[in-house]
Design a protein around this motif. Structure first.
Motif, PDB file in Angstrom:
ATOM      1  N   LEU A 589     -19.412  13.606  15.577  1.00  0.00           N
ATOM      2  CA  LEU A 589     -18.229  12.894  15.087  1.00  0.00           C
ATOM      3  C   LEU A 589     -17.225  12.627  16.220  1.00  0.00           C
ATOM      4  O   LEU A 589     -16.407  11.704  16.109  1.00  0.00           O
ATOM      5  CB  LEU A 589     -17.557  13.689  13.961  1.00  0.00           C
ATOM      6  CG  LEU A 589     -18.333  13.753  12.643  1.00  0.00           C
ATOM      7  CD1 LEU A 589     -17.600  14.631  11.628  1.00  0.00           C
ATOM      8  CD2 LEU A 589     -18.530  12.352  12.061  1.00  0.00           C
ATOM      9  N   LEU A 594     -21.265   7.209  18.852  1.00  0.00           N
ATOM     10  CA  LEU A 594     -21.399   7.053  17.406  1.00  0.00           C
ATOM     11  C   LEU A 594     -20.276   6.180  16.858  1.00  0.00           C
ATOM     12  O   LEU A 594     -20.509   5.292  16.023  1.00  0.00           O
ATOM     13  CB  LEU A 594     -21.385   8.423  16.721  1.00  0.00           C
ATOM     14  CG  LEU A 594     -21.443   8.399  15.189  1.00  0.00           C
ATOM     15  CD1 LEU A 594     -22.741   7.762  14.711  1.00  0.00           C
ATOM     16  CD2 LEU A 594     -21.312   9.808  14.613  1.00  0.00           C
ATOM     17  N   ARG A 595     -19.072   6.401  17.317  1.00  0.00           N
ATOM     18  CA  ARG A 595     -17.927   5.633  16.808  1.00  0.00           C
ATOM     19  C   ARG A 595     -18.025   4.161  17.203  1.00  0.00           C
ATOM     20  O   ARG A 595     -17.430   3.302  16.548  1.00  0.00           O
ATOM     21  CB  ARG A 595     -16.622   6.228  17.328  1.00  0.00           C
ATOM     22  CG  ARG A 595     -16.345   7.617  16.760  1.00  0.00           C
ATOM     23  CD  ARG A 595     -14.994   8.156  17.207  1.00  0.00           C
ATOM     24  NE  ARG A 595     -14.706   9.398  16.513  1.00  0.00           N
ATOM     25  CZ  ARG A 595     -14.179   9.471  15.296  1.00  0.00           C
ATOM     26  NH1 ARG A 595     -13.880   8.360  14.642  1.00  0.00           N
ATOM     27  NH2 ARG A 595     -13.944  10.635  14.729  1.00  0.00           N
ATOM     28  N   HIS A 601     -22.222   5.272  12.107  1.00  0.00           N
ATOM     29  CA  HIS A 601     -21.189   6.271  11.842  1.00  0.00           C
ATOM     30  C   HIS A 601     -21.016   6.488  10.338  1.00  0.00           C
ATOM     31  O   HIS A 601     -21.008   7.617   9.838  1.00  0.00           O
ATOM     32  CB  HIS A 601     -19.878   5.787  12.484  1.00  0.00           C
ATOM     33  CG  HIS A 601     -18.744   6.753  12.368  1.00  0.00           C
ATOM     34  ND1 HIS A 601     -17.462   6.444  12.768  1.00  0.00           N
ATOM     35  CD2 HIS A 601     -18.662   8.021  11.879  1.00  0.00           C
ATOM     36  CE1 HIS A 601     -16.669   7.460  12.545  1.00  0.00           C
ATOM     37  NE2 HIS A 601     -17.373   8.427  12.008  1.00  0.00           N
ATOM     38  N   CYS A 605     -22.069   9.897   8.059  1.00  0.00           N
ATOM     39  CA  CYS A 605     -21.095  10.655   7.263  1.00  0.00           C
ATOM     40  C   CYS A 605     -21.530  10.764   5.806  1.00  0.00           C
ATOM     41  O   CYS A 605     -21.436  11.835   5.193  1.00  0.00           O
ATOM     42  CB  CYS A 605     -19.718   9.988   7.352  1.00  0.00           C
ATOM     43  SG  CYS A 605     -18.901  10.191   8.945  1.00  0.00           S
ATOM     44  N   VAL A 631     -14.829   4.308   7.182  1.00  0.00           N
ATOM     45  CA  VAL A 631     -15.623   3.488   8.094  1.00  0.00           C
ATOM     46  C   VAL A 631     -16.362   2.394   7.331  1.00  0.00           C
ATOM     47  O   VAL A 631     -16.464   1.254   7.790  1.00  0.00           O
ATOM     48  CB  VAL A 631     -16.620   4.371   8.881  1.00  0.00           C
ATOM     49  CG1 VAL A 631     -17.444   3.511   9.827  1.00  0.00           C
ATOM     50  CG2 VAL A 631     -15.888   5.452   9.664  1.00  0.00           C
TER      51      VAL A 631
END
Length: 980
Positions: A589, A594-595, A601, A605, A631
């Motif tokens: 995270l 990943l972001r 992402h 999650c 997201v």
């Protein structure tokens, strides 16, 4: 008014609530509060003018004020003063009680023969027709003054005759002191002759209340109120686009849909809007407007409907073969009759249904030719103008023009553009359309199918794409790298449509072909490492696949693939309750890689949130879900939107937030789910809620459906919890043998999977069942196996189940130890926030302590009752109240004799249904006999069981209900039934 009940709705209206119009209503109230006053309510047909008037007349401040309403009629030759005379006819009772003193009112007697007895004598006719008309105007004015204070409403004044317009101008100039006048008028009907007179009225200029279409949010509110459901954006947006925000059109569209589908299924079916035929009433209205145009205008408007919702006038002139002045005249005519309106300085069809009517009025052959002309005009403009080619519009027009080659080329280009912008759904739609063309070459078909495989998974086109890929793989000799990619795509889509085993096998079969494509191979292996999908694959095999995925990701050198594999590793560890999963999740995270990929992402999650729920980590699930939802919203990730809703519902169920949950689960367990695989999870959630709330028979049937489907498709996760839930439910129905069978079957899948974290509750159910059959000790080895299997696991729900099973084993020989173990189980569940499981453990502990004579047993039972009450778990409430009565524990208000929100009395219909159910009739048989829907019967049976304090329909069989259905409150202390 928003949020409040409407006091007026036109006959036939679906909504009893006025949406929006707060400012408009406030302005009208101010107008009538200061007579003499005039108001014009204007807007297009169907905008809600009459509805607003009705809401105004129902306001409390007008309770003692007389109101007269006249309606203008759409006649070839309207009758003179017709709406005014109609209004006077409503005052018969007042005139009978108090006759007008002014003799001039007698001039109205010949025009109102039904009121002649209450009016002064008729006056002799005047030789001058103009003088006679003036005298009638004075008479009408005098009668209004006599009846005042009053509000005079004249509806649809655009249809009024010239005499009525003259009278209204006269009235504006000589308005009585305590009279307010409200007129409604359509803006598309053209200039209103009395506007100038109303603007110069001595009492002050008329106030104009202009009604505009509802906003998208207001359309969603209106439709949601009619359907009694919260409208998802996926339905609300196309509904607004289809109707243009006109309330009448919204209601007619929903009326048509309600004739085709149950109300609760409609919000989950936005596809029905695209296929909707124009409602009959609306069609008649629009065709009448179309007929009002001259031939040239109709021809140009037909071309405009082909060009688009907002036709470019230069393109339209070229397509229609008319000069700009002719186009401008035609558009002006269409706007005057309400088929078009102006938006941002351009003419646009009033709503999609108006365009549809005009489009369908054009002969098919002419339509095809107009589409070709439009495509050619767009091509010409694109060659000379700036910007990219409008490939999506070109594909649309070439398709309808019957030009397959040009269509396929533009459709593929449009799909490429959509795919580059992350719009997989649009890309998949274009590719599917292109693949329908029979004349495609083999090369083109393979190329399009490969692109479809990439787009369809996230584009929610699984059902349509699966047969195309299957047929291509079966009939075309493909190079290995393409065959592997297509099999991988097909496997993912099969999983999405719920065919878990078939999808898993396809992906396994693709591995060899993907050997030289390490990036795709790594992703395929990462998918195969997920343990919560398919049966008959041990967690050891999933771990091995994950190791292979890491090696493939390393070979690929692709950082995105490496992150995808790490996500899969975290999921694998989390599902086993491995404490190290939390550290890996936290690292990911925080990972910028990943972001930088919002879809990955979001998917991570949401998947982790599901895994956290599986092991009872509600706190972690809520945190991950919150981040994932944020997201998903930002990325507009269509495929995950519904999964987010599903996980949200599951989190709410675990946390004890059950209000409205059963209805939502029932809707999405049916045809409402867009991701087909999710419907099975919705069905499980619905069944689990019904197991606690009732009716039990319905829960048993639904759980059976889940089990049957999950076994057929090879889906392990719904299968294990469904059998566990059914086992627990059967125990409450005194079917210990059936409970043992389902718990044993669930544990067979647990052993095959090798993940005891998932099987702990099934172990507890089996131990309970064995205990009920007098053989609790037989479960000792199983409990030892469970203890070893979850040793060190961070899985509160499994640890609590183990403690509960140990307590059952120790209860006879070591009651104090059993008490301590069970209390530890309850404490674990409470700390985890698992409210329903906490209530079950508290009920068991309270019952045990009461049976041992321990003083704190009663408070524990009461605490469990309050937990059940907060959840609305009616079956559990009935059961625990029975336990409390058996142990002499006082039942607190409001649960004495049932939940007060529903009352203790059976309604007549509930009594009638319960009598038939007691005779052994099925719900369908009762529904047929009483002319009810099966769903209504289910509701009545559930209400009757709750009010009578019964746990299941089985307890009704062979028993006698009291004779009077609405007699004294049922005596739930004795079950409300007496033995025959």
């Amino acid at each position: 008014m928003p949020g409040g009940p409407a006091r007026f709705a036109p006959s036939g209206a679906l909504s009893r609530v006025l949406i929006g119009r707060r400012a408009e209503l406030a302005l009208l109230r101010a107008v009538i509060a200061a007579p003499p006053s005039l108001a014009l309510i204007e807007g297009e047909a169907g905008i809600g003018k009459s509805r607003l008037v009705g809401e105004l007349l129902a306001t409390p401040e007008l309770a003692g004020t007389r109101r007269l309403i006249g309606q203008c009629e759409q006649l070839q030759e309207p009758l003179p003063l017709s709406p005014v005379l109609d209004a006077f006819r409503q005052a018969g009772a007042e005139l009978a009680a108090s006759r007008p003193a002014n003799p001039v009112v007698g001039a109205l007697a010949p025009l109102l023969p039904e009121l002649a007895d209450y009016l002064p004598p008729p006056l002799p006719a005047l030789p001058d027709q103009r003088a006679e008309r003036h005298r009638v105007f004075r008479a009408a004015l005098a009668l209004l003054d006599h009846l005042s204070p009053l509000v005079l409403v004249l509806e649809d004044v655009h249809w009024a005759d010239g005499g009525t317009h003259d009278f209204l101008a006269f009235l504006a100039a000589h308005q009585p002191r305590e009279v307010s006048v409200i007129l409604t008028v359509r803006i598309e009907a053209g200039p209103l002759p009395i506007r100038e007179a109303f603007a110069r009225a001595p009492a002050g200029p008329a106030r104009t209340v202009a009604l505009t279409p509802l906003s998208p949010a207001e359309v969603a509110e209106l439709a949601g109120g009619i359907l009694r459901a919260e409208l998802p954006r996926a339905f609300a947006v196309p509904l607004y686009e289809k109707t243009g925000g006109i309330p009448f059109v919204v209601e007619e569209v929903l009326r048509t849909l309600l004739e085709q589908l149950p109300a609760d299924e409609i919000p989950g079916r936005p596809d029905v809007l695209a296929e909707l035929a124009v409602p009959t009433v609306l069609r008649d209205v629009l065709l009448q407007r179309l007929a009002a145009l001259d031939d040239a205008a109709r021809e140009i408007l037909g071309a405009a409907a082909v060009v688009g919702m907002t036709p470019d006038e230069r393109v339209l002139a070229e397509v229609a073969g008319s000069g700009p002045p002719a186009v401008a005249r035609a558009l002006a005519q269409a706007q005057a009759v309400g088929l078009l309106h102006e938006e941002d300085g351009r003419c646009r069809f009033r709503h999609a249904l108006a365009r549809q009517i005009v489009y369908e009025s054009v002969p098919v052959s002419s339509r095809r030719w107009l589409h070709l002309r439009t495509a050619q005009a767009l091509e010409s403009a694109a060659r000379t103008g700036p910007g990219p080619r409008p490939v999506a519009r070109l594909a649309h027009h070439y398709r309808h023009a019957g030009r397959p080659a040009e269509f396929v080329g533009n459709a593929e280009a449009a799909a490429d553009t959509a795919f580059s912008h992350g719009d997989d759904a649009t890309a998949a739609r274009f590719l599917l359309q292109a693949l329908e063309i029979g004349e495609l070459s083999r090369e083109a078909r393979v190329r399009l199918a490969v692109k479809l495989g990439r787009a369809a998974v996230d584009g929610l086109a699984h059902a349509e794409a699966v047969p195309i890929l299957e047929r291509l793989l079966a009939t075309e000799p493909l190079p290995a790298h393409l065959r592997g990619e297509l099999r991988f795509a097909l496997g993912r889509m099969l999983r999405q449509v719920g065919e878990v085993r078939a999808g898993h096998l396809q992906i396994e079969g693709a591995l060899e072909d993907l050997a030289d494509r390490p990036a795709l191979l790594g992703r395929a292996l990462a998918v195969l490492s997920a343990p919560e999908t398919v049966v008959d694959r041990h967690v050891g095999e999933h771990a091995a696949r994950c190791d292979q995925a890491e090696e493939a990701a390393r070979r690929s050198g692709d950082p995105d693939v490496r992150i995808a594999v790490r996500i899969a590793r975290a999921s694998l560890l989390l599902e086993q309750g491995d404490p190290g999963s939390r550290k890996l999740i936290d690292e990911l995270l925080r990972d910028d890689g990943l972001r930088a990929v919002p879809r990955e992402h979001a998917r991570a999650c949401v998947n982790w949130a599901q895994g956290a729920l599986h092991v009872g980590r509600l706190d972690l699930a809520e945190d991950l879900l919150a981040e994932g939802r944020q997201v998903v919203d930002q990325a507009e990730y269509l495929r995950l939107t519904e999964i987010v809703e599903l996980v949200t519902a599951a989190v709410n169920q675990a946390a004890g937030r059950w209000e409205g949950l059963e209805e939502r689960a029932r809707r999405l367990a049916g045809t409402g789910a867009k991701v087909e695989a999710a419907s099975l999870d919705w069905l499980l959630l619905h069944a689990r809620l019904l197991a606690a709330t009732g009716p039990a028979e319905k829960a048993v049937a639904l759980l059976g459906d889940v089990i049957e489907t999950a076994e057929r498709v090879g889906a392990v996760w719904p299968l294990i919890p469904a059998r566990m839930t059914l086992s627990r439910l059967l125990l409450t129905l005194d079917d210990a043998a059936g409970a043992a069978d389902h718990a044993t079957a669930a544990l067979a899948h647990v052993r095959a999977k090798g993940n005891w974290v998932w099987g702990a509750e099934s172990v507890l159910c089996l131990v309970d069942a064995l205990d009920a059959m007098g053989g609790a000790g037989q479960g000792a080895e199983l409990v030892d196996e469970l203890s070893a299997g979850i040793s060190g696991a961070d899985a509160p729900i499994a640890q609590a189940a183990l403690l509960g099973a140990l307590a059952v084993l120790a209860r006879t020989s070591h009651p104090v130890k059993a008490d301590r173990l069970l209390d530890a189980s309850r404490t674990t569940l409470r700390a985890a926030g698992l409210r329903y499981e906490e209530a079950l453990a508290a009920e068991r502990l309270g019952r045990w302590r009461c049976e041992r004579g321990t003083a704190d047993g009663g408070p524990l039972l009461e605490g469990a009752l309050r937990l059940y009450g907060g959840l609305g778990a009616d079956r559990d409430i009935a059961r625990i109240c029975r336990v409390m009565r058996q142990n002499g524990v006082p039942i607190p208000y409001p649960w004495r004799g049932g939940r007060p929100s529903h009352g203790q009395r059976l309604s007549s219909r509930e009594h009638e249904v319960a009598l038939l159910a007691a005779q052994g009739r099925t719900n369908q048989e009762i529904a047929t006999e009483l002319f009810l829907s099966r769903r209504t019967v289910e509701s009545h049976v559930a209400n009757a069981l709750r009010k009578l304090g019964l746990l299941s329909r089985k307890e009704l069989r062979g028993l006698r209900l009291p004779d009077a259905p609405n007699g004294p409150p049922s005596d739930t202390r004795s079950g409300s039934l007496t033995e025959p």
